[in-house]
Design an enzyme around this catalytic site. Structure first.
Site, PDB file in Angstrom:
ATOM      1  N   HIS A 193      -7.402   2.486   0.619  1.00  0.00           N
ATOM      2  CA  HIS A 193      -8.166   1.745  -0.387  1.00  0.00           C
ATOM      3  C   HIS A 193      -9.669   1.832  -0.162  1.00  0.00           C
ATOM      4  O   HIS A 193     -10.381   0.817  -0.233  1.00  0.00           O
ATOM      5  CB  HIS A 193      -7.722   0.269  -0.405  1.00  0.00           C
ATOM      6  CG  HIS A 193      -6.243   0.099  -0.444  1.00  0.00           C
ATOM      7  ND1 HIS A 193      -5.533  -0.487   0.559  1.00  0.00           N
ATOM      8  CD2 HIS A 193      -5.323   0.491  -1.362  1.00  0.00           C
ATOM      9  CE1 HIS A 193      -4.238  -0.476   0.269  1.00  0.00           C
ATOM     10  NE2 HIS A 193      -4.079   0.112  -0.891  1.00  0.00           N
TER      11      HIS A 193
ATOM     12  N   GLU B 264      -1.703   5.797  -4.882  1.00  0.00           N
ATOM     13  CA  GLU B 264      -0.723   4.723  -4.743  1.00  0.00           C
ATOM     14  C   GLU B 264       0.069   4.533  -6.045  1.00  0.00           C
ATOM     15  O   GLU B 264       0.490   3.419  -6.362  1.00  0.00           O
ATOM     16  CB  GLU B 264      -1.430   3.418  -4.334  1.00  0.00           C
ATOM     17  CG  GLU B 264      -0.590   2.495  -3.514  1.00  0.00           C
ATOM     18  CD  GLU B 264      -1.404   1.379  -2.852  1.00  0.00           C
ATOM     19  OE1 GLU B 264      -0.910   0.817  -1.882  1.00  0.00           O
ATOM     20  OE2 GLU B 264      -2.533   1.068  -3.295  1.00  0.00           O
TER      21      GLU B 264
ATOM     22  N   HIS C  86      -2.465   0.839   6.951  1.00  0.00           N
ATOM     23  CA  HIS C  86      -2.098   0.098   5.732  1.00  0.00           C
ATOM     24  C   HIS C  86      -1.376  -1.157   6.181  1.00  0.00           C
ATOM     25  O   HIS C  86      -0.308  -1.071   6.786  1.00  0.00           O
ATOM     26  CB  HIS C  86      -1.182   0.955   4.863  1.00  0.00           C
ATOM     27  CG  HIS C  86      -1.124   0.532   3.417  1.00  0.00           C
ATOM     28  ND1 HIS C  86      -0.892  -0.748   3.024  1.00  0.00           N
ATOM     29  CD2 HIS C  86      -1.301   1.253   2.275  1.00  0.00           C
ATOM     30  CE1 HIS C  86      -0.906  -0.809   1.691  1.00  0.00           C
ATOM     31  NE2 HIS C  86      -1.165   0.381   1.211  1.00  0.00           N
TER      32      HIS C  86
ATOM     33  N   HIS D 227      -1.780   9.144  -0.638  1.00  0.00           N
ATOM     34  CA  HIS D 227      -1.363   7.748  -0.460  1.00  0.00           C
ATOM     35  C   HIS D 227      -0.423   7.365  -1.600  1.00  0.00           C
ATOM     36  O   HIS D 227      -0.854   6.953  -2.678  1.00  0.00           O
ATOM     37  CB  HIS D 227      -2.609   6.849  -0.431  1.00  0.00           C
ATOM     38  CG  HIS D 227      -2.312   5.386  -0.258  1.00  0.00           C
ATOM     39  ND1 HIS D 227      -3.277   4.464   0.080  1.00  0.00           N
ATOM     40  CD2 HIS D 227      -1.163   4.669  -0.377  1.00  0.00           C
ATOM     41  CE1 HIS D 227      -2.740   3.254   0.151  1.00  0.00           C
ATOM     42  NE2 HIS D 227      -1.466   3.371  -0.132  1.00  0.00           N
TER      43      HIS D 227
ATOM     44  N   HIS E 153       3.808   5.698  -2.260  1.00  0.00           N
ATOM     45  CA  HIS E 153       4.911   5.018  -1.583  1.00  0.00           C
ATOM     46  C   HIS E 153       6.242   5.360  -2.244  1.00  0.00           C
ATOM     47  O   HIS E 153       6.313   5.672  -3.437  1.00  0.00           O
ATOM     48  CB  HIS E 153       4.684   3.514  -1.576  1.00  0.00           C
ATOM     49  CG  HIS E 153       3.405   3.124  -0.897  1.00  0.00           C
ATOM     50  ND1 HIS E 153       3.125   3.454   0.399  1.00  0.00           N
ATOM     51  CD2 HIS E 153       2.302   2.475  -1.365  1.00  0.00           C
ATOM     52  CE1 HIS E 153       1.922   2.996   0.719  1.00  0.00           C
ATOM     53  NE2 HIS E 153       1.393   2.417  -0.331  1.00  0.00           N
TER      54      HIS E 153
END
Lengths: 335, 335, 335, 335, 335, 335
Positions: free
Chosen positions: E214, E280, E170, E6, E8
């Site tokens: 999460h 993340e 998400h 996960h 970005h």
């Protein structure tokens, strides 16, 4: 003397062409209607001829309600349109002061306070009008105007009491897609009565006079329902409460019913002292009744023929009650 | 034999607690109502006692209309709620099969096609119900349901004709802020009649049988208005058109009016062959009328006392008309 | 011969009173307009007199656009109103077949497909109309009608090409509260041009003929902006793209501009072969210009006085272009 | 000296990335933009080079209007975004104080009073800005902002007069689905002029100075229409009314037209004393015109070549008018 | 090998400036983003350096969710924006094919069917992406998107199963005014799990693989509530129903929790075979934790320190589970 | 002594039948609920028996939250419904004054100021209630109530501080179609905490005491996310800001979690001095846990078995914290 307490303006096309113009230009240009004296004289004379044909001496003339357009948007179109109607009535009354008296409309608009109608109210009072025509459904079937028992209307009631002007309740157009305007009249008259009786308007304005059109909508016919509710503890009533039939007599009613059985029910239910002769003629009742050979709205003979009414009661219906509700009629001398 | 064609379920609190639960949980959990046999037996016995006290032999039981909740959102709550009502009626009928017959509701919902009610319609037909209760205002005063003359309703009419089930027209709640549900009943009954007569429904479904509640709303009283309109060229009518009083007799009407003058007007206007005895008792008319010492809704004596009705006509009103409109009553043998 | 390609019906008040009636009764009663032959004859003669006074031989008559009412609700009022306009035009043309030709409107309505206008389109084609007037903003300033480049309009374009009927683009009322209908005309003409040029309508319908009112709104004046955009890579353009001034000449334009400098700019920008003489007289330009002593809309002398135009170009503007765009004018012989 | 009265900020990507961030986080986190000095210096230098290439001495820099985002929701995003634009302008002016002056935007938001922009107005006045850029359509094509003649705007006019700051009218984005933002500029400029002239704003604020973008939208081209209306009794005008061409000269106009014929029409119509040189360069006009070999927005040579203008008039257009409208330019000394 | 499931995209400002441009011009001009190779190379290198600093070998890169803008209107802006994100990811992966793999977004839009995302889905599959990022709240807090258990999503599930692509759940932005986007992530993850378990999605698509961000929102922490509900007859459950803790293991969860106690609760509740290492990073957890001297999102040491996990379980969390959920990772060879 | 700080009224069906009646009649008739002493006594005794079975001495009784109906329209139904609930609690407390204390609801309604709840607040304070139950989502999933940090709620906070009454945060129904009411509880508790901590409510009302239901929603589990945000400059935080774990301890939390790991995480995260024993029993946790042979909501043994808690800490959780938050419990002597 025969006073028709519920009749509407007979006007030339040019009045309605003015409405079309207002709608088309959205009211931007602030133009005045053009209704010639000749056309108006001809229209008024036509109406007088009709009155003569059925024996009416004096008509209370108000704007054609289904043309009122209370819900027109933008609402700035409303004031000139209502004013044009009231002015045309005033000119018609001026042409035949002993045959007509005015009942004016106000430019009340959905979602605006009743104050927006006060200028026109004062103007028509000064013009000598005998009452005001109130449309209780300003949204014309497309929204929920506060019912007449709501505080929304209080400033108007106060003003009318102050000027001793009665209210003629009559709804206007209806665009719900479920009712025609004519059906909506009946619905709104019923709501008017029932919402006012559920409220404390008559406590605050004990001298307010209200005439309900078309024999009170459905209420006199459905009276048993409301008599029971008033006394029914499970419906918020009480055995000791004021009887509904008593409360109902706070209103006046016109006789625009076109049917003998209905007229009889009305008169027996609310009493002859609470009914005003009214025909709405010429209007939606002006079709020939094949059973009588007279128009449906030619109801003077019907009332004259009701055996259970005394002469004094007929006199009340034909004239005296109108003078009680509309005291300013005294300014219109009989011929 | 006295058949009361318009009466509503007397149910224990647990039925209504179930509705409260549905509303609270939004219908997510798919829970069933819990109505004990004991409580139901007690409620039904109470109703039978009332029937005995006023001389009713057989009641047509439908859900309490003001509890129907057609406009509940999310609409998934509607089906279990309507089913719970119909089931409770079926259980009540099963307890007293000679005293009760069922008239069921359908989970019709605003902005959904009438097809959503077909499963329940088939189910109650199989349960032996004698008719269906239709609320013509699915929005319950908060929107514009297509009127009964609209094609929206055609699939339902087709289905009902196919199964030989009549319609009992009765609106449900009203949340417009202008009318109570009770006032709205009258409005909706009037709209039902007038919209159907403006449409071609009876041309397409000549065998469809429709009973209008509460003596037809305002229509019999305001009949002169509609008689004139039908014949009035300026209102889209014609002197050669079918007379309104003739067209009106396509409907049946119940006698839930609570007032002798109104009952008389109804019977004289639509004819004794078109009126079904109905009391809605126990209900909003169950308050004591101080003038008679009987409840307003105890109207059997009133009808019996109407001198202008023949015995055959009274028999029609009390029993025969109900058997014509609700032929499945033959499954409920008299005691 | 002088052909005025942009003029509107001069009608008696009774036409507009009919619109007011439709609006008042919501279109329920299905009543026809009442426009007497006498009144119509008088109105038409008045218009012919005006034409004679400014030297116009033949006028293309369309409904008064600001009266079109495309956004009227309920939309069922639209069809009878548009039909009444087209019929009044047809009667006027019949009275003076060498002086008038018809350009009809269609009852297109917001949120309904263009198919709703096809019955009327076929009807006016059979009545011999020379073109159709299209209002590109059916919401009349209160919503977002798909622009003319949108597929929404394709069925209409197909039908018009099939019947060889040209489009006269002219918006109707405007109720946004920000623009008068007259200001909105200019806005909508500009949107019409630019949305069509951003689309592939002319690729799909290469023979579609479109006349833009009032000299093309703002586009000829603001042409530099669009010339640059077409060639500007950062705005989706390309140096190799078709030049905007070329694309613009897919349209025709009328000369309703009332000002010499504007007329000159239009003619120089789009070319004399793309401009049709039009005056919209009598109309909003019919006020006296104190500087010339003639009405603003008396623009024949202005065009005659433009030195940069050849005689052939003037002939094109005054007659030939109109015959190209409206070939059915051949049915209206010159006097 | 050549003053370009209509030019927009040339900023690094990081300014627009900040807007994207605001939109993404909904403005919750209250973060400041990060625009490095290096990036800003480079961007400003690029713009100065463009100015030099076309001979502009001083530019009035305002935010890119189509990036203004007046209608962003939630509206709390608006203030930081507008502030970021104004701050970037202030930093750019500080880098080249003799080449740039600032015209700031205000965070006005639909459905909020103009007071919400006052803090930023005071702030930019203290920062030395020479004027404010006002977007008259705060809804950006998705609603009906009160037109500039409406009382809604009065507190802002009062404040601007008090601080002697002029208005540059320029709409922002457009999301109607019918117009691109660029087409909407023209529409809004026209509405601005016409709504102000229909109002009494100039009576109440005689010293308010307003510059309309892009040569006044459609108005100078369509002037005949408005000249007639002002004098036309049927449109609310009067032969004695102020002439429209006189009233129009209450405004100033910039020369952002990109086409010689249009520039000529503008200058002849409103007068050289009412036109300010403006190019919006670099911008949507910055494509190469194949006919001239120069960009469309390189219009200094065009104006210099207009033979009908005197030298004094050219000087007015190029400099003096800008100093009249934006007196605070005196703080930016010529190089 | 450490796979961060996960993470970005780290992109230059020019990507976000492109979004600002799209929003400003409403997507009319169809312009492409301008992201230079240099800027992208620098951004990607920065991210690799961060990965090296915390020991990550391979990152699954998806667009920054809070920038996704699913609810942007007009929705035509969505496709170019999503495509720009996916393309920038593809370019980043191409720069470092052993360090990054792509998880793409789809241009799903409120009130449009999921089919609008299929073109992009096919495109990114062909580009070699390993999975898709799905925002379950397309309205971004301003409306009610059908929950993931609704049939609305079925065509998408079918397509993903067919192409063997997993879903990363998400949510994106949140504009409700009640939650920040970050708070909304947690809400939406919880709704995703619970709505899917209330539905029959896993019955119809037994091979569909879904990773919840999460640590599963609130569900592992509130598990007792759902365990009881599943077994509770009054809540629609049953003592014989599948246990909630069993059903919950149909999902995978990432470890983006930043707190040791939470990670422990997650791993003990759903099992180490259902948790994928995810950070993340860089992102909202990249602040320095004063208690550890490391960033909150540097959680590799935390997991390594969990004594109750076996080495095999740690290997599953750090690598094997990612390979199970995202089988296309095999195309990205380890360094 | 064991105080259960979070429990709801056990009431007879007649309470909920009253709600159904209110909904059906729209609140017009102003009827009171009919809850017999017998039925209430039986319901209360049932609850006491449940308490005895799990060792609870004293329960804080509030209305069943999912029945609260805050968003009912018309809102006039709300006041009688809330009053009926509070009255039934008061009667229950009166039956068992040493076993129950009241926590009352207020008739707060969407789009109305909190002042509408003040009459009821004063009434329940005088009735001796120990606290108030506040639903932070008055729209019940169908709109955006201002979050608890908004000034909207300030008058209520002021009033509660003045009367020393604590708040129990607990949302009511949920009709979004995306969450069940039970899922929404968790969402709303999280929003309550985070919106209050983003606001300055505790600065203005330092003595306000707030208990969050169900162990604080998702916040203790997701704490790492918020710890980082508070310290993260790119998210509006700062390394010098107050630590989130410190701020979180401004609240109290109940122990309604039903799972040992979750209880442990809660107690370790916020501290034993901030957790109140609560079970919501009987309620949604009252299903048999097959793993323990006890109901999920029988959590007294779970807490007693937590080895990391000292006896003093357990005493705090079971009794002392409740006395701190609800000081008016002193009026309810232990048995």
């Amino acid at each position: 003397m025969i006073i028709d307490a519920h009749a509407h303006l007979v006007a030339p096309d040019s009045l309605y062409a003015f409405r079309a113009l207002l709608l088309a230009d959205g009211g931007y240009h602030g133009i005045d209607p053009k209704i010639s004296d000749d056309a108006l004289t001809e229209a008024a004379a036509g109406n007088v001829a009709i009155m003569d044909s059925v024996g009416t001496d004096l008509q209370l003339l108000s704007p054609r309600p289904f043309h009122l357009g209370s819900s027109m948007q933008p609402s700035r179109m409303l004031a000139p349109w209502v004013r044009a109607n009231n002015d045309t009535i005033a000119r018609t009354v001026a042409l035949h002061p002993t045959r007509f008296a005015g009942v004016g409309a106000l430019p009340l608009s959905p979602d605006e306070p009743v104050l927006v109608g006060f200028d026109e109210l004062e103007r028509i009072d000064e013009l000598g009008f005998a009452g005001v025509l109130i449309n209780p459904d300003l949204h014309e079937g497309r929204g929920n105007t506060p019912a007449l028992g709501d505080r929304y209307w209080y400033p108007l009631y106060e003003k009318l009491v102050e000027r001793d002007l009665p209210i003629h309740i009559h709804s206007a157009g209806c665009y719900s897609g479920r009712e025609t305007y004519s059906e909506h009249f009946v619905t709104e008259e019923s709501i008017a009565i029932l919402s006012l009786l559920r409220s404390d308007v008559f406590t605050h304005f004990p001298t307010l006079r209200i005439m309900i059109s078309h024999g009170g909508g459905s209420v006199p016919y459905q009276i048993g329902r409301w008599q029971s509710e008033a006394l029914h503890p499970s419906l918020g009533g009480s055995p000791d409460a004021e009887r509904f039939e008593t409360a109902l007599r706070r209103f006046w009613f016109d006789s625009v019913l076109h049917h003998p059985l209905s007229l009889e029910l009305l008169l027996r239910t609310v009493g002859a002292d609470r009914v005003l002769f009214g025909t709405e003629k010429p209007g939606s009742g002006s079709a020939l009744n094949p059973d009588t050979g007279r128009d449906f709205d030619d109801i003077k003979p019907v009332i004259e023929g009701l055996a259970f009414l005394s002469e004094a009661e007929k006199q009340a219906v034909f004239e005296d009650n109108a003078r009680t509700v509309f005291p300013k009629l005294k300014n219109h001398e009989a011929r």
